[in-house]
Design a protein around this motif. Structure first.
Motif, mmCIF file in Angstrom:
data_model
loop_
_atom_site.group_PDB
_atom_site.id
_atom_site.type_symbol
_atom_site.label_atom_id
_atom_site.label_comp_id
_atom_site.label_asym_id
_atom_site.label_seq_id
_atom_site.Cartn_x
_atom_site.Cartn_y
_atom_site.Cartn_z
ATOM 1 N N GLY A 23 0.699 -1.137 0.104
ATOM 2 C CA GLY A 23 0.082 -0.137 -0.003
ATOM 3 C C GLY A 23 0.697 1.135 0.071
ATOM 4 N N ALA A 24 2.146 1.135 -0.485
ATOM 5 C CA ALA A 24 3.072 2.381 -0.379
ATOM 6 C C ALA A 24 3.934 2.253 -1.341
ATOM 7 C CB ALA A 24 3.618 2.312 0.903
ATOM 8 N N VAL A 25 4.306 3.505 -2.285
ATOM 9 C CA VAL A 25 5.326 3.622 -3.298
ATOM 10 C C VAL A 25 6.421 4.427 -2.891
ATOM 11 C CG1 VAL A 25 5.448 4.548 -5.538
ATOM 12 C CG2 VAL A 25 3.570 3.120 -5.363
ATOM 13 N N ASN A 26 7.730 4.039 -2.850
ATOM 14 C CA ASN A 26 8.730 4.982 -2.790
ATOM 15 C C ASN A 26 9.617 5.426 -3.786
ATOM 16 O OD1 ASN A 26 10.126 2.681 -3.144
ATOM 17 N ND2 ASN A 26 11.647 2.843 -1.550
ATOM 18 N N THR A 27 9.360 4.628 -4.990
ATOM 19 C CA THR A 27 10.065 4.840 -6.256
ATOM 20 C C THR A 27 8.990 5.048 -7.485
ATOM 21 O OG1 THR A 27 12.175 3.753 -5.390
ATOM 22 C CG2 THR A 27 11.913 4.109 -7.724
ATOM 23 N N VAL A 28 9.099 6.035 -8.290
ATOM 24 C CA VAL A 28 8.340 6.279 -9.297
ATOM 25 C C VAL A 28 9.212 6.134 -10.585
ATOM 26 C CG1 VAL A 28 6.534 7.593 -10.565
ATOM 27 C CG2 VAL A 28 6.396 7.303 -8.097
ATOM 28 N N LEU A 29 8.956 5.696 -11.602
ATOM 29 C CA LEU A 29 9.468 5.632 -12.948
ATOM 30 C C LEU A 29 8.680 6.292 -13.914
ATOM 31 C CD1 LEU A 29 11.648 4.871 -15.282
ATOM 32 C CD2 LEU A 29 10.229 2.902 -15.410
ATOM 33 N N GLY B 146 4.824 2.813 -10.063
ATOM 34 C CA GLY B 146 5.125 2.885 -8.758
ATOM 35 C C GLY B 146 5.722 1.499 -8.457
ATOM 36 N N PHE B 147 6.843 1.744 -7.522
ATOM 37 C CA PHE B 147 7.721 0.543 -6.908
ATOM 38 C C PHE B 147 7.837 0.528 -5.622
ATOM 39 C CE2 PHE B 147 8.839 1.253 -11.409
ATOM 40 C CZ PHE B 147 8.942 -0.009 -11.918
ATOM 41 N N ASN B 148 8.144 -0.257 -4.815
ATOM 42 C CA ASN B 148 8.519 -0.073 -3.547
ATOM 43 C C ASN B 148 9.847 -0.816 -3.285
ATOM 44 O OD1 ASN B 148 8.869 -0.070 -0.816
ATOM 45 N ND2 ASN B 148 7.069 0.629 -0.452
ATOM 46 N N THR B 149 10.962 -0.224 -3.277
ATOM 47 C CA THR B 149 12.066 -0.957 -3.162
ATOM 48 C C THR B 149 12.791 -0.943 -1.572
ATOM 49 O OG1 THR B 149 13.465 1.438 -3.579
ATOM 50 C CG2 THR B 149 12.729 0.005 -5.589
ATOM 51 N N ASP B 150 11.889 -0.614 -0.672
ATOM 52 C CA ASP B 150 12.413 -0.646 0.630
ATOM 53 C C ASP B 150 12.761 -2.268 0.913
ATOM 54 O OD1 ASP B 150 12.271 1.896 1.262
ATOM 55 O OD2 ASP B 150 10.274 1.924 2.003
ATOM 56 N N ALA C 256 6.740 -3.124 5.647
ATOM 57 C CA ALA C 256 7.550 -3.530 4.379
ATOM 58 C C ALA C 256 8.524 -4.585 4.410
ATOM 59 C CB ALA C 256 8.390 -2.386 3.995
ATOM 60 N N LEU C 257 9.130 -4.717 5.748
ATOM 61 C CA LEU C 257 10.198 -5.449 5.922
ATOM 62 C C LEU C 257 9.376 -6.853 6.081
ATOM 63 C CD1 LEU C 257 12.898 -3.886 7.908
ATOM 64 C CD2 LEU C 257 12.282 -3.643 5.538
ATOM 65 N N ALA C 258 8.205 -6.944 6.978
ATOM 66 C CA ALA C 258 7.755 -8.049 7.378
ATOM 67 C C ALA C 258 7.134 -8.877 5.967
ATOM 68 C CB ALA C 258 6.482 -7.873 8.266
ATOM 69 N N THR C 259 6.578 -8.149 5.181
ATOM 70 C CA THR C 259 5.922 -8.329 3.931
ATOM 71 C C THR C 259 7.105 -9.040 2.822
ATOM 72 O OG1 THR C 259 4.320 -6.721 3.968
ATOM 73 C CG2 THR C 259 4.764 -7.743 1.911
ATOM 74 N N GLN C 260 8.046 -8.335 2.921
ATOM 75 C CA GLN C 260 9.382 -8.654 2.141
ATOM 76 C C GLN C 260 9.881 -10.229 2.789
ATOM 77 O OE1 GLN C 260 9.995 -7.035 -0.886
ATOM 78 N NE2 GLN C 260 11.588 -8.851 -1.174
ATOM 79 N N ALA C 261 9.914 -10.132 4.025
ATOM 80 C CA ALA C 261 10.468 -11.524 4.957
ATOM 81 C C ALA C 261 9.388 -12.739 4.366
ATOM 82 C CB ALA C 261 10.150 -11.150 6.235
ATOM 83 N N ALA C 262 8.196 -12.233 4.426
ATOM 84 C CA ALA C 262 6.943 -13.379 4.005
ATOM 85 C C ALA C 262 7.316 -13.794 2.536
ATOM 86 C CB ALA C 262 5.737 -12.742 4.403
ATOM 87 N N LEU C 263 7.458 -12.761 1.765
ATOM 88 C CA LEU C 263 7.467 -12.907 0.280
ATOM 89 C C LEU C 263 8.793 -13.796 -0.140
ATOM 90 C CD1 LEU C 263 6.660 -9.526 -1.400
ATOM 91 C CD2 LEU C 263 5.214 -11.663 -1.722
ATOM 92 N N GLU C 264 9.861 -13.738 0.745
ATOM 93 C CA GLU C 264 11.081 -14.577 0.663
ATOM 94 C C GLU C 264 11.037 -15.735 1.283
ATOM 95 O OE1 GLU C 264 14.334 -13.159 -0.559
ATOM 96 O OE2 GLU C 264 13.133 -11.092 -1.361
ATOM 97 N N LYS C 265 9.895 -16.026 1.873
ATOM 98 C CA LYS C 265 9.703 -17.379 2.631
ATOM 99 C C LYS C 265 10.689 -17.543 3.711
ATOM 100 C CE LYS C 265 6.283 -18.871 -0.419
ATOM 101 N NZ LYS C 265 4.812 -18.459 0.007
ATOM 102 N N CYS C 266 10.881 -16.574 4.507
ATOM 103 C CA CYS C 266 11.900 -16.935 5.652
ATOM 104 C C CYS C 266 11.434 -17.805 6.522
ATOM 105 C CB CYS C 266 12.273 -15.351 6.525
ATOM 106 S SG CYS C 266 10.657 -14.995 7.488
ATOM 107 N N LEU D 98 19.152 1.962 3.122
ATOM 108 C CA LEU D 98 18.866 3.381 2.462
ATOM 109 C C LEU D 98 19.688 3.214 0.938
ATOM 110 C CD1 LEU D 98 17.930 6.023 2.401
ATOM 111 C CD2 LEU D 98 20.179 7.032 3.443
ATOM 112 N N LEU D 99 20.833 2.478 1.111
ATOM 113 C CA LEU D 99 21.715 2.405 -0.060
ATOM 114 C C LEU D 99 21.129 1.571 -1.052
ATOM 115 C CD1 LEU D 99 24.549 2.598 -1.565
ATOM 116 C CD2 LEU D 99 25.214 0.583 -0.105
ATOM 117 N N HIS D 100 20.713 0.670 -0.476
ATOM 118 C CA HIS D 100 20.301 -0.493 -1.533
ATOM 119 C C HIS D 100 18.869 -0.243 -1.958
ATOM 120 C CE1 HIS D 100 23.750 -3.397 -1.538
ATOM 121 N NE2 HIS D 100 23.746 -2.877 -0.346
ATOM 122 N N GLN D 101 17.920 0.331 -1.272
ATOM 123 C CA GLN D 101 16.608 0.949 -1.786
ATOM 124 C C GLN D 101 16.968 1.826 -2.928
ATOM 125 O OE1 GLN D 101 14.638 3.879 -1.619
ATOM 126 N NE2 GLN D 101 16.475 4.793 -0.363
#
Ligand code: NDP
Length: 315
Positions: A109-115, A123-127, A159-169, A282-285
């Motif tokens: 539900g959030a965008v941090n990068t727009v092309l 819209g993307f979210n790279t966090d 953002a981090l919990a969603t990514q961790a779940a998508l990565e199947k931690c 911050l660097l990698h996003q």
């Protein structure tokens, strides 16, 4: 007729809706939007990235109160910006202003990068992916292989919990001061992380109350502890957890990078744990955003050097 003055491409001026007309059409403009935005470190490393690859571009700060976001976005489209980043509190509103968004951005539900693809805003979210890359860089491990506890269920925690779940931690434990927010997030992510793998008595994903004894017990079965709360930013913030509940086998990542070492990280170091702060995220996003805009791999060494320099002079 007087021609409007244009700003230098690497100007440290903070623009607003009223002054952004001074930004020249060439080289290609990019920006970070925020409120406040003055202290954003993004210009330091994005400019270094464009410079390192000799891509003609300029990257500016645009101070954007939430109510002015639609007008700023319209102006950036008219001025043919190549893309932009947005920080708090604009990430949620930005989702409603793009023409399409990635699945991750929609789940978050959030965008941090727009092309800006010839007038079509994507819209993307790279966090989340920035955090995964940061954990790999800092600790040499993949999020997929870890049992993770995340403190905080606000924008960053989600953002981090969603990514961790998508990565199947391997296991995900969510803790938030307001427990109901962690419970709601765990329920939402359960279908995302679900697999048939059995992990003994432990649930693959769960929310627990913010209670030091309960957290301490759970940490016995955790590899990576992450602070995604805003507690630790202020010098008067109390340490989030005492050293006695932390152990030398833990990896501890704090999304906060200013201060360089939060009280949580100091306690973790005292307990013998390996620690890292949020500068790498911050660097990698930002590196992921750069690649989306340019289609080129981000020049990480140049970006990291510029970021560390800017961060040390802002501390
Ligand atoms: P939000 O305002 O959305 O969420 C704040 C979170 O912090 C909530 O979970 C809130 O709990 C919790 N919280 C606040 N005060 C306390 C406290 N005293 N004790 C325990 N929990 C507390 O902020 P964000 O999620 O957007 O940002 C959180 C942090 O992430 C910030 O410090 C920010 O610097 C960092 N961040 C770092 C990035 C990076 O690239 N390194 C990128 C994005 C964010 P509750 O729900 O109970 O209010």
């Amino acid at each position: 007729m007087a021609t409007p003055s244009t700003a230098a491409p690497d100007s440290d001026q903070v623009f607003t809706l009223e002054t952004m007309g001074q930004i020249a059409a060439a080289p290609k403009p990019y920006a970070v939007l925020g409120y406040p935005v003055t202290h954003s470190l993004s210009p330091s490393f994005q400019r270094a990235a464009f410079g390192a690859l000799q891509i003609p571009a300029q990257y500016h700060r645009i101070e954007t109160p939430a109510e002015k976001l639609p007008a700023v976005v319209a102006a950036m489209k008219a001025q043919q910006f190549g893309g932009w980043n947005c920080t708090l509190p604009l990430k949620i509103d930005m989702l409603g202003l793009v023409d399409e968004a990635t699945e991750t951005a929609r789940i978050l539900g959030a965008v941090n990068t727009v092309l800006n693809d010839n007038g079509r805003l994507i819209g993307f979210n790279t966090d989340g992916e920035g955090w995964v890359a940061a954990i790999r860089e800092e600790f040499g491990v993949d999020v997929h292989d870890l049992r993770i506890m995340i403190l905080g269920a606000g924008g960053a925690g989600r953002a981090l919990a969603t990514q961790a779940a998508l990565e199947k931690c391997q296991r995900l434990v969510l803790v938030n001061r307001t427990t109901s927010r962690a419970q709601e997030l765990a329920a939402q992510l359960a279908p995302v992380i679900h697999s048939d793998k059995l992990l003994g008595a432990h649930a693959r994903i769960e929310a627990i109350p913010w209670d030091e004894e309960i957290i301490g017990r759970e940490l016995a079965d955790i590899d990576l502890l992450v602070n995604a709360t805003s507690s630790g930013l202020k010098s008067y913030d109390l340490p989030l957890l005492p050293a006695r509940v932390l152990s030398p086998s833990l990896l501890v990542y704090d999304t906060i990078y200013k201060p360089h070492r939060t009280k949580l990280l100091l306690n973790a170091e005292q307990a013998g744990a390996r620690v890292a702060n949020g500068l790498s995220m911050l660097l990698h996003q930002g590196a992921a955003a750069f690649s989306l805009w340019t289609g080129r791999p981000a020049p990480l060494t140049a970006m990291r050097t510029a970021l560390l320099q800017a961060a040390s002079s802002s501390l």
